[in-house]
Write a protein that holds these residues in place. Structure first.
Motif, mmCIF file in Angstrom:
data_model
loop_
_atom_site.group_PDB
_atom_site.id
_atom_site.type_symbol
_atom_site.label_atom_id
_atom_site.label_comp_id
_atom_site.label_asym_id
_atom_site.label_seq_id
_atom_site.Cartn_x
_atom_site.Cartn_y
_atom_site.Cartn_z
ATOM 1 N N MET A 1 56.786 40.268 51.637
ATOM 2 C CA MET A 1 57.307 40.489 50.122
ATOM 3 C C MET A 1 56.485 41.990 49.774
ATOM 4 O O MET A 1 55.097 41.554 50.041
ATOM 5 C CB MET A 1 56.887 39.100 49.614
ATOM 6 N N LYS A 2 56.724 42.615 49.032
ATOM 7 C CA LYS A 2 56.365 43.882 48.764
ATOM 8 C C LYS A 2 55.409 43.165 46.998
ATOM 9 O O LYS A 2 55.849 42.184 47.044
ATOM 10 C CB LYS A 2 56.653 44.800 48.361
ATOM 11 N N LEU A 3 54.429 43.991 47.043
ATOM 12 C CA LEU A 3 53.671 42.993 45.978
ATOM 13 C C LEU A 3 54.233 43.449 44.577
ATOM 14 O O LEU A 3 53.650 41.677 43.555
ATOM 15 C CB LEU A 3 52.485 43.890 45.768
ATOM 16 N N MET A 4 55.192 43.601 44.767
ATOM 17 C CA MET A 4 56.106 43.904 43.625
ATOM 18 C C MET A 4 56.340 43.003 42.867
ATOM 19 O O MET A 4 57.150 42.657 42.020
ATOM 20 C CB MET A 4 56.538 45.686 43.077
ATOM 21 N N GLU A 5 57.530 42.683 44.260
ATOM 22 C CA GLU A 5 58.008 41.461 44.110
ATOM 23 C C GLU A 5 57.499 40.025 44.184
ATOM 24 O O GLU A 5 58.600 39.563 43.449
ATOM 25 C CB GLU A 5 59.372 41.696 45.940
ATOM 26 N N LYS A 6 56.457 40.510 44.644
ATOM 27 C CA LYS A 6 55.704 38.900 44.163
ATOM 28 C C LYS A 6 55.676 39.129 42.374
ATOM 29 O O LYS A 6 55.226 37.747 42.064
ATOM 30 C CB LYS A 6 54.558 39.117 44.740
ATOM 31 N N ILE A 7 55.215 40.186 42.053
ATOM 32 C CA ILE A 7 54.851 40.283 40.392
ATOM 33 C C ILE A 7 55.375 39.970 39.511
ATOM 34 O O ILE A 7 56.270 39.112 39.097
ATOM 35 C CB ILE A 7 54.476 41.345 40.177
ATOM 36 N N LEU A 8 56.763 40.072 40.229
ATOM 37 C CA LEU A 8 58.660 39.857 38.978
ATOM 38 C C LEU A 8 59.321 38.920 39.918
ATOM 39 O O LEU A 8 60.562 38.123 39.222
ATOM 40 C CB LEU A 8 58.780 40.907 39.527
ATOM 41 N N VAL A 94 49.203 38.226 39.709
ATOM 42 C CA VAL A 94 49.011 38.100 41.320
ATOM 43 C C VAL A 94 47.406 39.078 41.938
ATOM 44 O O VAL A 94 47.526 38.900 43.137
ATOM 45 C CB VAL A 94 49.916 39.113 41.753
ATOM 46 N N LEU A 95 47.241 40.176 41.206
ATOM 47 C CA LEU A 95 45.884 40.900 41.840
ATOM 48 C C LEU A 95 45.298 40.088 42.049
ATOM 49 O O LEU A 95 44.456 40.539 42.463
ATOM 50 C CB LEU A 95 46.100 41.835 40.632
ATOM 51 N N SER A 96 44.450 38.676 40.534
ATOM 52 C CA SER A 96 43.901 38.138 40.964
ATOM 53 C C SER A 96 43.270 37.095 42.271
ATOM 54 O O SER A 96 42.643 36.966 42.783
ATOM 55 C CB SER A 96 43.516 36.751 39.907
ATOM 56 N N LYS A 97 44.359 36.951 42.585
ATOM 57 C CA LYS A 97 44.583 36.004 44.070
ATOM 58 C C LYS A 97 44.556 37.061 45.161
ATOM 59 O O LYS A 97 43.068 37.016 46.035
ATOM 60 C CB LYS A 97 45.470 36.190 44.536
ATOM 61 N N ASN A 98 44.927 37.976 44.868
ATOM 62 C CA ASN A 98 44.186 39.576 45.992
ATOM 63 C C ASN A 98 43.250 39.591 45.746
ATOM 64 O O ASN A 98 42.143 39.417 47.335
ATOM 65 C CB ASN A 98 44.997 40.180 46.165
ATOM 66 N N TYR A 99 42.062 39.958 45.264
ATOM 67 C CA TYR A 99 41.080 40.363 45.088
ATOM 68 C C TYR A 99 39.219 39.319 44.740
ATOM 69 O O TYR A 99 38.408 39.730 44.764
ATOM 70 C CB TYR A 99 40.559 41.538 43.287
ATOM 71 N N GLU A 100 40.500 37.867 44.164
ATOM 72 C CA GLU A 100 38.455 37.334 44.008
ATOM 73 C C GLU A 100 38.416 36.913 45.236
ATOM 74 O O GLU A 100 36.781 37.028 45.674
ATOM 75 C CB GLU A 100 39.670 35.828 43.774
ATOM 76 N N PRO A 101 38.825 36.940 46.959
ATOM 77 C CA PRO A 101 38.031 37.012 47.668
ATOM 78 C C PRO A 101 36.737 37.742 48.119
ATOM 79 O O PRO A 101 35.857 38.231 48.835
ATOM 80 C CB PRO A 101 39.211 37.203 49.075
ATOM 81 N N HIS A 106 28.001 37.931 42.613
ATOM 82 C CA HIS A 106 27.180 37.917 41.656
ATOM 83 C C HIS A 106 27.954 38.424 40.474
ATOM 84 O O HIS A 106 27.602 38.914 39.124
ATOM 85 C CB HIS A 106 25.914 38.685 41.524
ATOM 86 N N SER A 107 29.164 38.666 40.303
ATOM 87 C CA SER A 107 29.757 38.816 39.296
ATOM 88 C C SER A 107 30.461 37.149 38.308
ATOM 89 O O SER A 107 31.193 36.732 39.295
ATOM 90 C CB SER A 107 31.147 39.782 39.540
ATOM 91 N N TYR A 108 30.416 37.568 37.045
ATOM 92 C CA TYR A 108 30.595 36.723 36.524
ATOM 93 C C TYR A 108 32.002 36.690 35.608
ATOM 94 O O TYR A 108 32.546 35.503 34.930
ATOM 95 C CB TYR A 108 29.750 35.209 35.548
ATOM 96 N N GLY A 109 32.469 37.494 35.199
ATOM 97 C CA GLY A 109 33.088 37.200 33.664
ATOM 98 C C GLY A 109 34.643 37.982 34.077
ATOM 99 O O GLY A 109 34.594 38.335 35.094
ATOM 100 N N PHE A 110 35.392 36.781 33.305
ATOM 101 C CA PHE A 110 36.564 36.689 33.374
ATOM 102 C C PHE A 110 37.443 36.814 34.320
ATOM 103 O O PHE A 110 38.011 37.045 35.091
ATOM 104 C CB PHE A 110 37.292 38.543 33.154
ATOM 105 N N ARG A 111 37.063 35.252 35.521
ATOM 106 C CA ARG A 111 36.967 35.258 36.450
ATOM 107 C C ARG A 111 37.184 33.557 36.430
ATOM 108 O O ARG A 111 36.865 33.034 36.311
ATOM 109 C CB ARG A 111 35.992 35.663 37.806
ATOM 110 N N PRO A 112 38.429 33.394 37.666
ATOM 111 C CA PRO A 112 39.098 31.637 37.382
ATOM 112 C C PRO A 112 37.779 30.984 38.245
ATOM 113 O O PRO A 112 37.036 31.348 38.879
ATOM 114 C CB PRO A 112 40.293 31.847 38.191
ATOM 115 N N ARG A 113 36.910 30.034 37.894
ATOM 116 C CA ARG A 113 36.373 28.970 37.984
ATOM 117 C C ARG A 113 34.728 29.346 37.806
ATOM 118 O O ARG A 113 33.933 29.114 38.239
ATOM 119 C CB ARG A 113 36.590 28.539 38.914
ATOM 120 N N ARG A 114 34.533 30.344 36.859
ATOM 121 C CA ARG A 114 33.182 31.338 36.650
ATOM 122 C C ARG A 114 32.870 31.343 35.345
ATOM 123 O O ARG A 114 33.875 31.644 34.668
ATOM 124 C CB ARG A 114 33.178 32.332 37.343
ATOM 125 N N SER A 115 31.711 31.364 35.348
ATOM 126 C CA SER A 115 31.302 30.599 33.947
ATOM 127 C C SER A 115 30.483 31.524 33.091
ATOM 128 O O SER A 115 29.786 32.317 34.315
ATOM 129 C CB SER A 115 31.203 29.702 33.140
#
Length: 432
Positions: A1-8, A94-101, A106-115
């Protein structure tokens, strides 16, 4: 699947619609509310999906609003239309899943399971390891100065999908409606839209990687970043080199007046400042944040407004403000502050209650009832004197009779739809 197909995909869009409805928020320029968006997508989802896939979709203008900042200035925020918020939310998921790893530890802002609490724990760890010089970086108007071409080139390194990149650029260039005037957006990310948080993290991840390559200790929360070193000389050298790097490589302007090298006791991060005792470095709220809490409560409890409101409404709102403040700052040392603040808060509340009773006879009758119920053992004469006192409302509320009868325990009792008034110190100690 292309990225846009996952998004939509149907599943991702339904999840995005649900999230946007949960977040509520004001309508954009088309006046559509979050309650209407689900029905709108049922009718037009195929059409909008086709337009996006063929690179024909044009986002609507972003409605510009301004919210006051504590320093008296105003922060510009953008309100995209509800439909655009759903599409942006679908992209964010979709982008969060791709970029989280990929993102830095040391970055904590607006990320899942980080505060912010986790960020502060790392800050205190570095201070207690002996890194007692801080480089406090301040990026001027970060969200308004992000370079579009640079952002797209950074995205292209991990996103091999022209349709997704085209849609992101379309959102970056959507334009804003500011006080009736249409303005183009050639720089900056749409602050206020769901996608702005992940785009800002993607943009500043380059900075994180640069600091990591230099083996520097740092903590970043969105555009707030502090770097830790062991000497003043090193701190000054690091400040000059990272400032130069940010301006040359990411085209961001670093504030010359606000970026500084400081000792921890003079520095602040996410509303906290630092102090050292026999056990090491610890945090506490800045004087500014304490003052803001007083001002917020004082404004809400302004007597002429508060007296006309039901106590249930007043208690509910005050509890909400106080609990929210404590939940955020509880990782710092706030015990003594809360004890003092609680006494002040209860005095303000007693003043409102006494003024609501208004007439001396009503004050006398109510105090007598509570005196018997709470077994306070005040004489009839003492209560009569208090009820008929010629002192002003504020001074009368500080009398021993009122203080003991309207005690923290009595104020904390729930009655019908009226919640008990929160006891700040007790709430803090229970939450530890």
């Amino acid at each position: 699947m292309k990225l846009m197909e996952k998004i939509l995909s149907e599943e991702n869009l339904q999840k995005a619609i649900k999230k946007v409805k949960q977040n509520k928020g004001a309508p954009g320029v088309d006046k559509m509310t979050v309650q209407e968006v689900e029905d709108w997508f049922k009718e037009y989802q195929e059409e909008i999906t086709s337009k996006i896939m063929n690179k024909q979709y044009r986002p609507m203008l972003v409605k510009r609003v301004y919210i006051p900042k504590p320093n008296g200035k105003q922060r510009p925020l953008g309100i995209p239309t509800v439909v655009d918020r759903v599409i942006q939310q679908a992209m964010l998921q979709v982008l969060s899943k791709n970029y989280e790893p990929i993102f830095s530890e040391h970055s904590y802002g607006f990320r899942p399971r980080r505060s912010a609490h986790m960020a502060m724990e790392e800050v205190l760890y570095y201070l207690n390891e002996g890194y007692e010089w801080i480089v406090d970086l301040d990026i001027e108007k970060f969200f308004d100065t992000v370079n579009h071409d640079k952002l797209i080139s950074i995205l292209r390194e991990n996103i091999n999908d022209a349709t997704t990149l085209h849609l992101i650029r379309a959102y970056l260039r959507a334009g804003v409606l500011d006080k009736g005037l249409i303005k183009s957006t050639t720089v900056g990310t749409p602050q206020g839209g769901p996608i702005s948080v992940v785009l800002s993290n993607i943009y500043l991840d380059k900075f994180d990687k640069e600091l990591e390559s230099r083996n520097l200790r740092f903590v970043r929360y969105a555009d707030d970043c502090i770097i830790f070193v062991k000497s003043e000389m090193s701190a000054n050298r690091v400040m000059k080199s990272v400032t130069s790097w940010l301006e040359r490589k990411l085209f961001l302007k670093v504030s010359a007046t606000k970026t500084k090298v400081v000792r921890p006791t003079k520095g602040q991060f996410l509303g906290f400042t630092f102090y050292k005792d026999s056990q090491g470095w610890k945090s506490r709220p800045t004087k500014d944040r304490k003052k803001r809490l007083y001002e917020k409560i004082q404004k809400y409890l302004k007597r002429k407004h508060a007296v006309s409101r039901p106590l249930s409404t007043t208690f509910t709102k005050v509890n909400q403000i106080v609990r929210g403040w404590i939940n955020y700052f509880k990782i710092g040392s706030i015990k003594m502050f809360l004890e003092e603040f609680g006494q002040w808060l209860r005095h303000k509340i007693r003043c409102i209650i006494i003024k609501q009773w208004k007439k001396p006879m009503t004050i006398y009758r109510n105090l007598m009832k509570l005196n018997k119920a709470c077994r306070c053992r005040f004489s009839d004469e003492e209560i009569y004197k208090c009820a008929n006192s010629r002192l002003g409302w504020y001074r009368r509320s500080g009398l021993i009779v009122v203080n003991y009868i309207l005690s923290p325990t009595v104020l904390g009792i729930r009655k019908g739809d009226r919640p008990g008034l929160v006891h700040p110190l007790d709430y803090y100690l229970k939450s530890l």
